[in-house]
Design a protein around this motif. Structure first.
Motif, PDB file in Angstrom:
ATOM      1  N   TRP A  61      46.886  41.218  46.163  1.00 33.62           N
ATOM      2  CA  TRP A  61      45.618  41.689  45.644  1.00 33.62           C
ATOM      3  C   TRP A  61      44.505  40.679  45.888  1.00 33.62           C
ATOM      4  O   TRP A  61      44.678  39.481  45.679  1.00 33.62           O
ATOM      5  N   GLU A 104      44.274  31.083  43.248  1.00 34.27           N
ATOM      6  CA  GLU A 104      45.473  31.754  42.728  1.00 34.27           C
ATOM      7  C   GLU A 104      46.393  30.792  41.984  1.00 34.27           C
ATOM      8  O   GLU A 104      47.608  30.988  41.911  1.00 34.27           O
ATOM      9  N   ARG A 118      41.813  35.902  37.734  1.00 35.17           N
ATOM     10  CA  ARG A 118      42.571  34.903  38.479  1.00 35.17           C
ATOM     11  C   ARG A 118      41.607  34.049  39.297  1.00 35.17           C
ATOM     12  O   ARG A 118      40.602  34.546  39.813  1.00 35.17           O
ATOM     13  N   TYR A 123      42.424  39.503  40.873  1.00 27.15           N
ATOM     14  CA  TYR A 123      43.325  39.963  39.809  1.00 27.15           C
ATOM     15  C   TYR A 123      42.537  39.925  38.500  1.00 27.15           C
ATOM     16  O   TYR A 123      42.372  38.885  37.873  1.00 27.15           O
ATOM     17  N   ASP A 157      41.424  46.365  40.749  1.00 27.08           N
ATOM     18  CA  ASP A 157      41.419  45.356  41.806  1.00 27.08           C
ATOM     19  C   ASP A 157      41.786  46.001  43.129  1.00 27.08           C
ATOM     20  O   ASP A 157      42.598  46.945  43.176  1.00 27.08           O
TER      21      ASP A 157
END
Length: 630
Positions: free
Chosen positions: A511, A544, A540, A514, A471
């Protein structure tokens, strides 16, 4: 955390003051199966039928799909615990029988095969047949016709291919007998006499008689005709003859002959012999379909042709299926003119002799999955060398192309104009989504590429197979990766892609995506005692809020994000029939896509928040389990 006895150190981000006080909850969001892409045609037959509701019924992985061919909607029967292998419909064209293979649970314990008889209008299971009786799996099923579907014939996948007859109403076994040690491809009751059953397969066709609770068989006599290696299929003509399709490309017409008293003496019994041989196809005749009025459709293997024959087996019309769809595996009549066709490349086609056909499907193990950054589009690639672009809103294949080598990973450029595909040889290609052409071709070493990801700034990074997941940071300066020996590594891209030795310094980095399966924020997705290969992929959501997980036990899981504590509660979903290789959220998080490996199946799940499920038909087929709250 520990994997295979090795400690993996996770650094707690600065914004978490007291790790021990963190409370893990299952996510508010849940998944509801929205669409199933694919069809199992590569190794199954006689598995595409038309119901009285106007729905086509077929299967892939653990799901039986009911697809309304005019409304273009799907419903799903999801009571099977492993891959569905066979299917038939009742004479009332409402009830369905589907049989599954034996499987294993996550602890390696065997799951027993069985047949379900169920109502296609309500998706309610009416009978479970044969639990504890069948070995390995169920290969073929057939309802009787003459008695309004009172009996079900089942052939299992044991060495002896046990043939059993069951009372559909009671779910009890009427009789059972060993059929043959050779492969069996099909079974059917005589439509005018439920005491007569026919089976066919490798080097044989058997005519069975059910009398006084026992089954006896007579083998078809080939006489002067060459005995084919395989009798692939058969149907009953309107005159009562049996027509078989074989591996020599012939349609054989079988009829009863009186006993040969001259040769065998008094008491010689009648036999079933070939009355006529009709040359039909170049290569195997894989399927036969009888039409109203006595006309016949045949489907070819090597020549990929569908031929319409008159009642006296004179050819009338023919068409050829495009090579990319494979051979014709199964044909179902829609209205005398239009037909549905299942193919060996896992496609279902709809069309006519005049207008041609359209289709969908992957034929081999799939690994690469990518979703478009702004459109309702996703891409898949796999061992069949196909790259397919799909539309999640219209539930269809937009386009497909075949590569020289097979693809294992893919990612869209952030502006969505191009997509990159990593291949098994270290090559990676860039495809233009508008022209569908390869516009760039690069090579990074000679090892397979397992992962590739664009940075937020449109730089592309690809790694050989030792790196399994990666990532980019939100600022596009760093990369987090997981390796094949379960290490979490951080890289300074701006500084020349140097490995950062001090991992503590990356604990607060944000990030852009993910997908790494190892990391503090996803520690809770791992079960205690995992060997490191139990989780194949995770993703993800863009919001989020949640993380989806693809595991090695045919399941998709949904966790809250972050989930940094062991044994985090989750929602678990079934449907795949093999290891789930990848998961991805669509650009707006409205759907999740999960991809099976060997089951070649793509499941599209709608992401629903609490209280937004539409219920209806699907509640009968839902297979949703939530882990208990702590």
């Amino acid at each position: 955390m520990f994997i295979r006895g090795r400690p993996i150190t996770m650094y707690v981000p600065s914004n978490i003051q007291n790790y021990e006080d963190l409370r893990m909850e299952p996510p508010v969001e849940k998944l509801e199966l929205d669409w199933v892409y694919g069809y199992r045609g590569r190794d199954c037959r006689a598995n595409l039928y038309l119901l009285s509701s106007g729905e086509a019924v077929y299967f892939i992985a653990c799901v039986v799909v009911l697809y309304h061919i005019n409304n273009r909607t799907q419903r799903h029967y999801r009571k099977h615990t492993d891959c569905v292998r066979c299917l038939t419909i009742h004479p009332d064209k409402v009830r369905v029988a589907s049989g599954q293979t034996a499987g294993v649970d996550k602890d390696g314990k065997p799951l027993q095969p069985y047949v379900h008889i169920w109502d296609s209008s309500t998706l309610i299971t009416l009978q479970q047949i044969g639990l504890g009786t069948f070995e390995r799996g169920v290969g073929s099923v057939a309802f009787s016709f003459a008695d309004a579907g009172a009996f079900l014939c089942v052939i299992d996948d044991s060495n002896e291919h046990m043939l059993s007859v069951w009372d559909c109403a009671k779910g009890t076994k009427h009789t059972e007998v060993k059929s043959t040690n050779e492969a069996v491809f099909a079974v059917e009751f005589n439509p005018s006499d439920s005491t007569n059953i026919i089976t066919c397969g490798k080097s044989h066709i058997y005519f069975w008689t059910l009398s006084a609770g026992s089954l006896t068989k007579k083998q078809g006599i080939f006489g002067k005709y060459k005995k084919p290696k395989f009798i692939q299929c058969f149907v009953f003509s309107l005159t009562g003859d049996v027509l078989t399709g074989d591996s020599e490309g012939n349609i054989l017409t079988w009829g009863k002959s009186p006993g040969d008293i001259k040769t065998l003496g008094k008491g010689a019994k009648e036999t079933f012999q070939i009355m006529r041989q009709t040359r039909a196809h170049d290569g195997s005749v894989f399927t036969l379909c009888m039409l109203q009025g006595g006309a016949l459709l045949s489907g070819g293997g090597k020549d990929r042709k569908i031929i319409r024959w008159s009642a006296d087996l004179a050819p009338e019309r023919e068409c050829e299926i495009p090579e990319k769809f494979g051979a014709v595996r199964c044909i179902t009549d829609v209205n005398g003119e239009e037909v549905l066709v299942g193919t060996t490349r896992n496609a279902i086609l709809r069309g006519t002799f005049s207008d041609g056909f359209v289709a969908i499907g992957h034929v081999d193990e799939m690994w690469g999955l990518a979703t478009h950054p702004s459109q309702d589009v996703f891409l898949t690639c796999g061992h069949d060398r196909q790259v397919c672009v799909w539309n999640t809103a219209e539930h269809k294949l937009d386009w497909c192309t075949t590569l020289e080598e097979y693809g294992l990973c893919a990612d869209f450029c952030p502006n969505g104009a191009v997509v990159s595909v990593g291949l098994s040889t270290g090559r990676w290609l860039v495809l233009d989504l508008q022209t569908k052409e390869v516009i760039s071709d690069y090579t990074d070493g000679n090892e397979q590429l397992s992962v590739m990801r664009y940075s937020p700034g449109q730089r592309l990074s690809s790694f050989p197979h030792f790196i399994t997941h990666l990532d980019w940071s939100k600022d596009g300066k760093y990369i987090m990766s997981n390796s094949g020996d379960y290490e979490i590594l951080y890289w300074d891209v701006a500084g020349g892609c140097k490995l950062l030795r001090n991992r503590y310094e990356s604990k607060d980095r944000e990030w852009a995506s993910y997908t790494c399966v190892l990391g503090f924020h996803v520690m809770g997705v791992w079960l205690e005692g995992s060997d490191g290969t139990d989780i194949n992929a995770l993703c993800r959501s863009h919001s989020e809020r949640v993380v989806a997980v693809a595991d090695d036990f045919c399941k998709v899981h949904l966790f809250q994000y972050p989930c940094p504590k062991p044994k985090a509660p989750n929602h678990s979903y079934e449907g795949h029939g093999s290891h789930v290789t990848n998961v991805r959220f669509t650009h707006c998080d409205s759907h999740l896509l999960s991809m099976g490996g060997k089951d070649t199946c793509i499941l599209q799940w709608e992401v629903k928040r609490a209280g937004t499920s539409d219920g209806g038909d699907r509640t009968h087929s839902a297979s949703i389990t939530s882990s208990p709250e702590p």
